[in-house]
Design a protein around this motif. Structure first.
Motif, short mmCIF file in Angstrom:
data_model
loop_
_atom_site.label_atom_id
_atom_site.label_comp_id
_atom_site.label_asym_id
_atom_site.label_seq_id
_atom_site.Cartn_x
_atom_site.Cartn_y
_atom_site.Cartn_z
N ARG A 1 0.82 -1.22 0.00
CA ARG A 1 0.00 0.00 0.00
C ARG A 1 0.85 1.27 0.00
O ARG A 1 1.80 1.40 0.79
CB ARG A 1 -0.92 0.04 1.22
N LEU A 2 0.46 2.20 -0.86
CA LEU A 2 1.00 3.55 -0.88
C LEU A 2 -0.13 4.52 -0.56
O LEU A 2 -1.25 4.38 -1.07
CB LEU A 2 1.57 3.89 -2.26
N LEU A 3 0.16 5.52 0.26
CA LEU A 3 -0.77 6.62 0.51
C LEU A 3 -0.06 7.91 0.14
O LEU A 3 1.00 8.23 0.69
CB LEU A 3 -1.19 6.66 1.98
N ASP A 4 -0.64 8.67 -0.79
CA ASP A 4 -0.09 9.96 -1.19
C ASP A 4 -1.01 11.06 -0.66
O ASP A 4 -2.15 11.21 -1.12
CB ASP A 4 0.03 10.04 -2.72
N LEU A 5 -0.51 11.81 0.30
CA LEU A 5 -1.30 12.88 0.93
C LEU A 5 -1.19 14.16 0.10
O LEU A 5 -0.10 14.61 -0.24
CB LEU A 5 -0.79 13.14 2.35
N GLY B 1 -8.19 1.01 9.48
CA GLY B 1 -8.01 -0.35 10.01
C GLY B 1 -6.81 -1.06 9.43
O GLY B 1 -6.51 -2.21 9.82
N PHE B 2 -6.10 -0.43 8.49
CA PHE B 2 -4.85 -1.02 7.97
C PHE B 2 -3.79 0.07 7.91
O PHE B 2 -4.07 1.26 8.09
CB PHE B 2 -5.06 -1.63 6.58
N GLN B 3 -2.55 -0.36 7.69
CA GLN B 3 -1.43 0.58 7.65
C GLN B 3 -0.78 0.56 6.27
O GLN B 3 -1.06 -0.30 5.45
CB GLN B 3 -0.41 0.22 8.75
N TYR B 4 0.13 1.52 6.04
CA TYR B 4 0.70 1.74 4.72
C TYR B 4 2.20 1.44 4.73
O TYR B 4 2.90 1.75 5.69
CB TYR B 4 0.46 3.18 4.27
N ASP B 5 2.66 0.88 3.62
CA ASP B 5 4.09 0.60 3.49
C ASP B 5 4.88 1.88 3.26
O ASP B 5 5.99 2.03 3.77
CB ASP B 5 4.33 -0.38 2.34
N VAL B 6 4.31 2.78 2.47
CA VAL B 6 4.93 4.09 2.23
C VAL B 6 3.83 5.14 2.25
O VAL B 6 2.77 4.96 1.66
CB VAL B 6 5.67 4.14 0.88
N SER C 1 1.89 6.83 13.10
CA SER C 1 1.05 5.74 13.62
C SER C 1 0.37 4.95 12.50
O SER C 1 -0.14 3.86 12.75
CB SER C 1 -0.01 6.31 14.57
N SER C 2 0.40 5.48 11.27
CA SER C 2 -0.27 4.82 10.15
C SER C 2 0.67 4.00 9.28
O SER C 2 0.23 3.35 8.32
CB SER C 2 -0.99 5.86 9.27
N LEU C 3 1.97 4.02 9.59
CA LEU C 3 2.95 3.26 8.83
C LEU C 3 3.07 1.83 9.35
O LEU C 3 2.92 1.58 10.55
CB LEU C 3 4.32 3.93 8.91
N VAL C 4 3.33 0.90 8.46
CA VAL C 4 3.62 -0.48 8.86
C VAL C 4 4.82 -0.46 9.81
O VAL C 4 5.85 0.14 9.48
CB VAL C 4 3.92 -1.36 7.63
#
Length: 298
Positions: A125-129, A177-182, A204-207
């Protein structure tokens, strides 16, 4: 190599040498985009500095920007619409509506070099803010099975949906409910109301252990938020000490990131590029791009 040595006409020779001088000056300016004095970074940061260079992807972005700035009637239309809408609509939304103002932070090779990964590396998972139109997201997204993004501008959200990215609300991504790799936070820290709270939420949201934050910040750091087409100071104003790029990078690492439980893994200097308009081929700011991991001692 072309020279003006054998050009007979004084006028043609003058025009030729002017073109050569401008080209040389532009090349010199572009070399400055990546210049850093590692000796000024201090013992903790110096060994983690990654030297970047002007590469083929960056050159291609610049060439495309130069071509678009020459589309006279398109640029006149953009200028008119921007003038009419700017008192009521944010600059980001205007750019999204017009399909202009795409950003370039790093190339695929530069991203891989910073994270120390190969072209075939994959994660979940990637999250781009604050993903904008998704142009930079696309550079990173090829390495992930799922790509999530946040954005407040409605026109930019439409661009992200067209790219099939999963949109999350700005108060939703922390509670999935899940976390992000990057997680990427590119040139957002100086444009949000509560930057330290944002950094703590990211941590707190990172793996655990393997999760990484890729963060870009314009240097010198000058925080403002856009409200209804006007610029205002954020509620939490981060004051970054130092006058040079190196001094501010040191201050960010030692005072800001450590305070919220991050430690540095890599840092580089890159140009933060934006497509131009009828007045300039492109716009550029100095960026510091960091790779951070959660500190085990925090």
């Amino acid at each position: 190599m072309w020279t003006g040595k054998h050009i007979r006409s004084p006028l043609v020779r003058s025009l030729f040498m002017s073109m050569v001088t401008e080209g040389e000056a532009e090349t010199a300016d572009q070399l400055e985009w990546y210049r850093c004095c590692p000796d000024l970074l201090g013992e903790s940061v110096r060994p983690l500095f990654v030297q970047s260079h002007l590469d083929s992807d960056t050159k291609a972005f610049l060439k495309h920007s130069q071509e678009k700035s020459g589309w006279l009637f398109t640029q006149l239309y953009h200028s008119l619409v921007s003038t009419v809408l700017s008192p009521m609509v944010s600059r980001t939304s205007i750019n999204g509506f017009l399909g202009r103002g795409s950003m370039f932070v790093f190339s695929a090779d530069q991203f891989q070099q910073l994270l120390r990964i190969g072209p075939d590396w994959k994660a979940a998972r990637l999250l781009d803010l604050g993903a904008g139109d998704g142009g930079v997201t696309e550079v990173m997204g090829v390495h992930f099975k799922q790509v999530y993004a946040t954005e407040v501008s409605p026109p930019m959200k439409w661009h992200l949906q067209r790219r099939n990215y999963t949109l999350l609300g700005i108060d939703e991504w922390q509670h999935t409910g899940f976390q992000y790799d990057v997680i990427s936070c590119l040139n957002l820290l100086d444009r949000c109301d509560d930057p330290l709270h944002l950094l703590r939420d990211i941590r707190s949201s990172l793996v655990p252990k393997t999760g990484r934050l890729v963060l870009a910040a314009v240097v010198p750091f000058q925080p403002y938020i856009e409200v209804g087409g006007k610029w205002e100071r954020p509620k939490e104003h981060l004051k970054i000490a130092g006058k040079t790029w190196e001094e501010q990078v040191m201050n960010l690492c030692n005072e800001v990131f450590q305070r919220v439980g991050f430690e540095l893994e890599a840092v580089t200097r890159l140009p933060y590029l934006c497509e131009g308009d009828m007045y300039n081929d492109y716009y550029v700011l100095d960026d510091a791009v960091f790779v951070l991991r959660a500190s085990e001692n925090a």
